[in-house]
Design a protein around this motif. Structure first.
Motif, PDB file in Angstrom:
ATOM      1  N   ILE A   1      31.376  40.984  53.897  1.00 50.73           N
ATOM      2  CA  ILE A   1      32.007  42.116  53.207  1.00 50.73           C
ATOM      3  C   ILE A   1      32.908  41.607  52.085  1.00 50.73           C
ATOM      4  O   ILE A   1      32.857  42.076  50.942  1.00 50.73           O
ATOM      5  N   LEU A   2      33.757  40.628  52.417  1.00 50.00           N
ATOM      6  CA  LEU A   2      34.674  40.090  51.417  1.00 50.00           C
ATOM      7  C   LEU A   2      33.918  39.411  50.270  1.00 50.00           C
ATOM      8  O   LEU A   2      34.307  39.534  49.104  1.00 50.00           O
ATOM      9  N   LEU A   3      32.830  38.733  50.590  1.00 44.11           N
ATOM     10  CA  LEU A   3      32.037  38.104  49.532  1.00 44.11           C
ATOM     11  C   LEU A   3      31.381  39.147  48.631  1.00 44.11           C
ATOM     12  O   LEU A   3      31.325  38.981  47.409  1.00 44.11           O
ATOM     13  N   ALA A   4      30.895  40.235  49.240  1.00 42.63           N
ATOM     14  CA  ALA A   4      30.288  41.303  48.444  1.00 42.63           C
ATOM     15  C   ALA A   4      31.318  41.961  47.537  1.00 42.63           C
ATOM     16  O   ALA A   4      31.051  42.249  46.366  1.00 42.63           O
ATOM     17  N   LEU A   5      32.518  42.207  48.069  1.00 44.21           N
ATOM     18  CA  LEU A   5      33.582  42.790  47.247  1.00 44.21           C
ATOM     19  C   LEU A   5      33.983  41.839  46.119  1.00 44.21           C
ATOM     20  O   LEU A   5      34.226  42.271  44.990  1.00 44.21           O
ATOM     21  N   ALA A   6      34.042  40.542  46.432  1.00 45.26           N
ATOM     22  CA  ALA A   6      34.389  39.564  45.407  1.00 45.26           C
ATOM     23  C   ALA A   6      33.342  39.550  44.296  1.00 45.26           C
ATOM     24  O   ALA A   6      33.674  39.504  43.102  1.00 45.26           O
ATOM     25  N   PHE A   7      32.074  39.627  44.679  1.00 43.10           N
ATOM     26  CA  PHE A   7      30.998  39.648  43.685  1.00 43.10           C
ATOM     27  C   PHE A   7      31.104  40.886  42.801  1.00 43.10           C
ATOM     28  O   PHE A   7      30.987  40.811  41.572  1.00 43.10           O
ATOM     29  N   ALA A   8      31.358  42.045  43.426  1.00 40.97           N
ATOM     30  CA  ALA A   8      31.465  43.283  42.671  1.00 40.97           C
ATOM     31  C   ALA A   8      32.665  43.254  41.729  1.00 40.97           C
ATOM     32  O   ALA A   8      32.574  43.682  40.574  1.00 40.97           O
ATOM     33  N   TRP A   9      33.787  42.740  42.206  1.00 42.53           N
ATOM     34  CA  TRP A   9      34.987  42.699  41.372  1.00 42.53           C
ATOM     35  C   TRP A   9      34.809  41.750  40.190  1.00 42.53           C
ATOM     36  O   TRP A   9      35.262  42.038  39.092  1.00 42.53           O
ATOM     37  N   ARG A  10      34.149  40.628  40.429  1.00 42.00           N
ATOM     38  CA  ARG A  10      33.955  39.674  39.323  1.00 42.00           C
ATOM     39  C   ARG A  10      33.018  40.259  38.279  1.00 42.00           C
ATOM     40  O   ARG A  10      33.256  40.137  37.075  1.00 42.00           O
ATOM     41  N   ARG A  11      31.943  40.912  38.734  1.00 43.04           N
ATOM     42  CA  ARG A  11      31.039  41.570  37.796  1.00 43.04           C
ATOM     43  C   ARG A  11      31.770  42.674  37.040  1.00 43.04           C
ATOM     44  O   ARG A  11      31.566  42.892  35.853  1.00 43.04           O
ATOM     45  N   ASP A  12      32.625  43.381  37.772  1.00 40.93           N
ATOM     46  CA  ASP A  12      33.419  44.452  37.181  1.00 40.93           C
ATOM     47  C   ASP A  12      34.263  43.932  36.020  1.00 40.93           C
ATOM     48  O   ASP A  12      34.358  44.539  34.961  1.00 40.93           O
ATOM     49  N   ALA A  13      34.888  42.785  36.232  1.00 45.91           N
ATOM     50  CA  ALA A  13      35.771  42.224  35.214  1.00 45.91           C
ATOM     51  C   ALA A  13      35.017  41.838  33.941  1.00 45.91           C
ATOM     52  O   ALA A  13      35.481  42.078  32.834  1.00 45.91           O
ATOM     53  N   PHE A  14      33.823  41.261  34.099  1.00 47.73           N
ATOM     54  CA  PHE A  14      33.097  40.762  32.940  1.00 47.73           C
ATOM     55  C   PHE A  14      32.157  41.788  32.330  1.00 47.73           C
ATOM     56  O   PHE A  14      31.581  41.551  31.282  1.00 47.73           O
ATOM     57  N   ASP A  15      32.001  42.966  32.979  1.00 39.72           N
ATOM     58  CA  ASP A  15      31.155  44.018  32.422  1.00 39.72           C
ATOM     59  C   ASP A  15      31.966  45.073  31.681  1.00 39.72           C
ATOM     60  O   ASP A  15      31.451  46.116  31.321  1.00 39.72           O
TER      61      ASP A  15
ATOM     62  N   THR B   1      27.201  46.952  51.750  1.00 40.22           N
ATOM     63  CA  THR B   1      26.272  47.622  50.835  1.00 40.22           C
ATOM     64  C   THR B   1      27.007  48.200  49.639  1.00 40.22           C
ATOM     65  O   THR B   1      26.484  48.226  48.519  1.00 40.22           O
ATOM     66  N   TYR B   2      28.231  48.658  49.857  1.00 37.14           N
ATOM     67  CA  TYR B   2      29.049  49.159  48.748  1.00 37.14           C
ATOM     68  C   TYR B   2      29.275  48.068  47.706  1.00 37.14           C
ATOM     69  O   TYR B   2      29.168  48.305  46.499  1.00 37.14           O
ATOM     70  N   GLY B   3      29.590  46.863  48.159  1.00 36.89           N
ATOM     71  CA  GLY B   3      29.811  45.776  47.221  1.00 36.89           C
ATOM     72  C   GLY B   3      28.583  45.475  46.383  1.00 36.89           C
ATOM     73  O   GLY B   3      28.672  45.238  45.170  1.00 36.89           O
ATOM     74  N   LEU B   4      27.414  45.510  47.016  1.00 39.48           N
ATOM     75  CA  LEU B   4      26.170  45.270  46.275  1.00 39.48           C
ATOM     76  C   LEU B   4      25.846  46.443  45.353  1.00 39.48           C
ATOM     77  O   LEU B   4      25.430  46.246  44.204  1.00 39.48           O
ATOM     78  N   ALA B   5      26.033  47.681  45.856  1.00 43.73           N
ATOM     79  CA  ALA B   5      25.714  48.860  45.058  1.00 43.73           C
ATOM     80  C   ALA B   5      26.582  48.932  43.809  1.00 43.73           C
ATOM     81  O   ALA B   5      26.117  49.298  42.720  1.00 43.73           O
ATOM     82  N   LYS B   6      27.838  48.559  43.935  1.00 45.97           N
ATOM     83  CA  LYS B   6      28.752  48.646  42.797  1.00 45.97           C
ATOM     84  C   LYS B   6      28.322  47.732  41.661  1.00 45.97           C
ATOM     85  O   LYS B   6      28.465  48.079  40.478  1.00 45.97           O
ATOM     86  N   ALA B   7      27.780  46.567  42.010  1.00 47.05           N
ATOM     87  CA  ALA B   7      27.329  45.636  40.976  1.00 47.05           C
ATOM     88  C   ALA B   7      26.230  46.258  40.116  1.00 47.05           C
ATOM     89  O   ALA B   7      26.155  46.002  38.903  1.00 47.05           O
TER      90      ALA B   7
END
Length: 212
Positions: free
Chosen positions: A63-77, A199-205
């Protein structure tokens, strides 16, 4: 664009917000790896640990890894509309809640093997729900304080995750009813919330691509 004479070349507010979000993503990623590693190592360090504890810790790390992935993508998008102070508050609240959850879960599983009194077993079994409640509260406060565009991204991501896990849960129920799959009910119910978060973390990306 050239900087007028006499004016220092300072990073703008979006740069600060992006830096805060990337830093938060790194913290979450490290925490996710540590929690997942604890779940894998726990049966070796403490033989007899229930499989459910291992599964939940590993899933919490994911879960934490998925959130981290989504947040990092969020920052650079270009979707990092949350202020740095809001980012820090959310990161602290979420990390503290998930850390306490892992500790309380371990203590709960350990105590359930040693306590026989029924009222105490109820309290011990439900203890991990308390820190999860604080994590949910942190998520709600974070979404509430975002601007309209970011709220839409968050709500779309949560909607996709909820529907996807609901369909998965229903599919598993149909397979189990046909005696093609055997999953204990307790295990299935415990996994619902972690799967929604993952799934939320992946969907957000993927949702964020529409708002670049």
């Amino acid at each position: 664009m050239p900087v007028p004479a006499g004016q220092p070349n300072q990073p703008n507010q979006s740069d600060h917000a992006r830096h805060a979000r990337v830093s938060a993503a790194r913290i979450m990623a490290v925490a996710g790896v540590l929690v997942a590693a604890l779940g894998v190592a726990l049966p070796i360090l403490a033989p007899g640990t229930p499989d459910g504890v291992t599964a939940i810790l590993v899933c919490t790390g994911l879960i934490l890894l998925a959130l981290a992935f989504a947040w990092r993508r969020d920052a650079f998008d270009g979707c990092d509309t949350a202020s740095p102070s809001l980012q820090r508050r959310y990161t602290r609240s979420l990390m503290a809640s998930m850390g306490v959850y892992a500790l309380v879960l371990f203590a709960s599983m350990w105590l359930l093997q040693r306590v026989d009194a029924l009222p105490l077993r109820f309290a011990i079994a439900l203890a991990p729900v308390v820190p999860i409640g604080f994590a949910v509260r942190a998520m709600i406060r974070f979404v509430r304080d975002l601007d309209e565009m970011q709220q839409r991204i968050e709500l779309e991501s949560v909607g996709i995750a909820t529907l996807s896990v609901s369909m998965l849960y229903m599919t598993g129920g149909l397979l189990q009813q046909a005696q093609l799959l055997q999953v204990p009910g307790g295990v299935a119910m415990i996994w619902v919330f972690p799967l929604v978060c993952f799934t939320y973390g992946l969907a957000k990306a993927f949702v964020m691509r529409r708002y670049r």
